[in-house]
Write a protein that holds these residues in place. Structure first.
Motif, mmCIF file in Angstrom:
data_model
loop_
_atom_site.group_PDB
_atom_site.id
_atom_site.type_symbol
_atom_site.label_atom_id
_atom_site.label_comp_id
_atom_site.label_asym_id
_atom_site.label_seq_id
_atom_site.Cartn_x
_atom_site.Cartn_y
_atom_site.Cartn_z
ATOM 1 N N GLU A 72 8.111 -13.833 -10.274
ATOM 2 C CA GLU A 72 7.204 -14.713 -9.546
ATOM 3 C C GLU A 72 7.773 -14.979 -8.164
ATOM 4 N N ILE A 73 6.939 -14.758 -7.137
ATOM 5 C CA ILE A 73 7.372 -15.004 -5.761
ATOM 6 C C ILE A 73 6.388 -15.969 -5.109
ATOM 7 N N TYR A 74 6.837 -16.657 -4.073
ATOM 8 C CA TYR A 74 6.050 -17.710 -3.443
ATOM 9 C C TYR A 74 5.701 -17.295 -2.019
ATOM 10 N N LEU A 75 4.398 -17.430 -1.704
ATOM 11 C CA LEU A 75 3.898 -16.939 -0.426
ATOM 12 C C LEU A 75 3.276 -18.049 0.412
ATOM 13 N N GLY A 76 3.796 -19.245 0.320
ATOM 14 C CA GLY A 76 3.308 -20.355 1.152
ATOM 15 C C GLY A 76 2.073 -21.012 0.585
ATOM 16 N N THR A 77 0.972 -20.276 0.443
ATOM 17 C CA THR A 77 -0.283 -20.857 -0.052
ATOM 18 C C THR A 77 -0.451 -20.688 -1.552
ATOM 19 N N GLY A 78 0.448 -19.973 -2.181
ATOM 20 C CA GLY A 78 0.318 -19.753 -3.613
ATOM 21 C C GLY A 78 1.477 -18.916 -4.139
ATOM 22 N N ALA A 79 1.342 -18.458 -5.394
ATOM 23 C CA ALA A 79 2.414 -17.689 -6.040
ATOM 24 C C ALA A 79 1.856 -16.352 -6.538
ATOM 25 N N MET A 80 2.650 -15.302 -6.398
ATOM 26 C CA MET A 80 2.276 -13.978 -6.900
ATOM 27 C C MET A 80 3.157 -13.654 -8.102
ATOM 28 N N THR A 81 2.533 -13.147 -9.170
ATOM 29 C CA THR A 81 3.260 -12.757 -10.375
ATOM 30 C C THR A 81 3.201 -11.235 -10.525
ATOM 31 N N ILE A 82 4.371 -10.639 -10.622
ATOM 32 C CA ILE A 82 4.472 -9.182 -10.784
ATOM 33 C C ILE A 82 4.999 -8.921 -12.197
ATOM 34 N N PRO A 83 4.155 -8.384 -13.108
ATOM 35 C CA PRO A 83 4.607 -8.209 -14.497
ATOM 36 C C PRO A 83 5.571 -7.049 -14.701
ATOM 37 N N ARG A 84 5.381 -5.945 -13.969
ATOM 38 C CA ARG A 84 6.236 -4.768 -14.175
ATOM 39 C C ARG A 84 6.531 -4.084 -12.845
ATOM 40 N N VAL A 85 7.736 -3.563 -12.729
ATOM 41 C CA VAL A 85 8.127 -2.705 -11.606
ATOM 42 C C VAL A 85 8.816 -1.490 -12.213
ATOM 43 N N GLN A 86 8.192 -0.338 -12.061
ATOM 44 C CA GLN A 86 8.770 0.894 -12.613
ATOM 45 C C GLN A 86 9.334 1.737 -11.474
ATOM 46 N N LEU A 87 10.579 2.152 -11.633
ATOM 47 C CA LEU A 87 11.253 2.955 -10.613
ATOM 48 C C LEU A 87 11.325 4.409 -11.062
ATOM 49 N N VAL A 88 11.189 5.328 -10.099
ATOM 50 C CA VAL A 88 11.398 6.751 -10.351
ATOM 51 C C VAL A 88 12.574 7.184 -9.489
ATOM 52 N N LEU A 89 13.589 7.760 -10.130
ATOM 53 C CA LEU A 89 14.800 8.161 -9.422
ATOM 54 C C LEU A 89 14.738 9.638 -9.053
ATOM 55 N N GLY A 90 15.524 10.018 -8.049
ATOM 56 C CA GLY A 90 15.608 11.419 -7.652
ATOM 57 C C GLY A 90 16.301 12.255 -8.726
ATOM 58 N N THR A 91 16.162 13.580 -8.614
ATOM 59 C CA THR A 91 16.722 14.462 -9.640
ATOM 60 C C THR A 91 18.228 14.655 -9.502
ATOM 61 N N PHE A 92 18.784 14.342 -8.349
ATOM 62 C CA PHE A 92 20.222 14.531 -8.168
ATOM 63 C C PHE A 92 20.974 13.337 -8.745
ATOM 64 N N ASP A 93 21.821 13.587 -9.739
ATOM 65 C CA ASP A 93 22.664 12.562 -10.359
ATOM 66 C C ASP A 93 21.849 11.362 -10.852
ATOM 67 N N GLY A 94 20.647 11.641 -11.358
ATOM 68 C CA GLY A 94 19.777 10.570 -11.830
ATOM 69 C C GLY A 94 20.340 9.761 -12.984
ATOM 70 N N PRO A 95 20.926 10.393 -14.017
ATOM 71 C CA PRO A 95 21.439 9.603 -15.150
ATOM 72 C C PRO A 95 22.484 8.574 -14.745
ATOM 73 N N ALA A 96 23.388 8.941 -13.833
ATOM 74 C CA ALA A 96 24.423 7.996 -13.415
ATOM 75 C C ALA A 96 23.808 6.816 -12.666
ATOM 76 N N LEU A 97 22.835 7.087 -11.793
ATOM 77 C CA LEU A 97 22.202 6.005 -11.040
ATOM 78 C C LEU A 97 21.392 5.105 -11.974
ATOM 79 N N ARG A 98 20.719 5.701 -12.932
ATOM 80 C CA ARG A 98 19.952 4.909 -13.910
ATOM 81 C C ARG A 98 20.877 3.941 -14.647
ATOM 82 N N SER A 99 22.016 4.438 -15.084
ATOM 83 C CA SER A 99 22.977 3.602 -15.792
ATOM 84 C C SER A 99 23.462 2.451 -14.909
ATOM 85 N N TYR A 100 23.714 2.751 -13.628
ATOM 86 C CA TYR A 100 24.186 1.708 -12.705
ATOM 87 C C TYR A 100 23.120 0.630 -12.509
ATOM 88 N N ILE A 101 21.861 1.039 -12.361
ATOM 89 C CA ILE A 101 20.783 0.068 -12.151
ATOM 90 C C ILE A 101 20.634 -0.851 -13.358
#
Length: 317
Positions: A204-233
């Protein structure tokens, strides 16, 4: 040296023996396995050509006929036409003896039975021939694909070598269109493996006049060293979400409430995570099996759940 000699098998070798010989030899003489052998490429090409011919029943039969003609002495020419007496005797031998009183008259077969038998045998022969023709080709295709994938996965390749292997991959896909569907399925599975949900609960973020709710954020990682970066995230998810919340709360409300709100939100999320992770997804990295050049970092942001905005004193929109 003929094709049988090239594959080190006998002229009576079965399709199974041919396939086993091909697999063994192509692994031994593959140029990637013998980088210091200048004759490896020519030997591998000869092995492939020999198997292409001998694994095809029609081409193999034609090749066997040609080979027999090369090895057999010339047959003597016929002295002339067949004498009439010999022809008469031959004709007499093909006549069949019927019941008493009908000697020399051929007994007709029941109407239609002969045709059905012949048709059935032709269909059976065609089915067996087609299966014999397709099976070794399918096996060879699988062998080529597996060998190329194994070569690409071997460590220590330069970018030039990776590009050469990718060109071979594309050439194989051109020759074997059926592999396109398999490649697309593998690419989809790879992308799924490089995707992850950043949030473990709605943001939930606040934008002065109200609040925005973001239920999901899905990330897509690059193919180079993706498993290691996924683990770090995943290990640092709480810190990354806190950085993201701070950046979005500081954003100008009109950017997240206007007609380009979704695009702006995706860009802000990607930029914030790129800075927090210290990655450069736009830079070029060594090529991978599914991406050339490779990329490292968050390369795409998706918002699968519908985000909403609720003005203070009003319902959600």
């Amino acid at each position: 040296m003929n094709h049988y000699d090239t594959l080190e098998v006998s002229a009576r070798a079965s399709p199974e023996v041919l396939r086993a010989a091909y697999r063994s030899l192509i692994q031994r003489f593959h140029p990637d396995r013998r980088p210091d052998d200048p004759e490896a490429a020519a030997r591998a090409a000869a092995i492939t050509e020999a198997y292409d011919v001998l694994s095809d029943p029609v081409r193999r039969a034609a090749y066997d006929d040609w080979l027999a003609a090369q090895q057999a002495p010339a047959a003597p020419r016929a002295a002339g036409p067949v004498p009439a007496a010999a022809a008469t005797g031959a004709a007499a031998r093909v006549r069949t003896a019927g019941p008493a009183g009908t000697r020399g008259t051929a007994r007709p077969a029941p109407a239609g039975s002969s045709g059905r038998w012949v048709l059935g045998l032709l269909v059976l022969a065609f089915g067996l021939g087609l299966a014999t023709w397709l099976w070794p080709r399918q096996a060879a295709r699988e062998d080529d694909w597996a060998s190329l994938r194994q070569s690409f996965s071997a460590p220590g390749h330069t970018e030039e070598e990776l590009q050469a292997l990718l060109r071979r991959k594309e050439a194989l896909l051109q020759r074997q269109p059926a592999l396109r569907e398999r490649e697309a399925q593998e690419a989809a599975r790879d992308r799924e493996a490089r995707s992850l949900d950043l949030l473990d609960q709605p943001l939930e973020i606040y934008l002065g006049t109200g609040a925005m709710t973001i239920p999901r954020v899905q990330l897509v990682l690059g193919t180079f060293d993706g498993p290691a970066l996924r683990s770090y995230i995943l290990k640092n998810r709480e810190t990354l979400v806190r950085e993201l919340s701070r950046a979005l709360n500081a954003a100008k409300p009109e950017l997240l409430l206007g007609p380009d709100a979704e695009h702006n939100l995706q860009s802000m999320i990607q930029d914030t995570l790129t800075t927090a992770l210290g990655t450069q997804p736009q830079e070029s990295y060594p090529s991978t099996w599914f991406e050339s050049p490779g990329r490292y970092g968050v390369v795409a942001v998706q918002l699968p759940g519908r985000y909403s905005f609720k003005a203070y004193g009003a319902g959600p929109t």
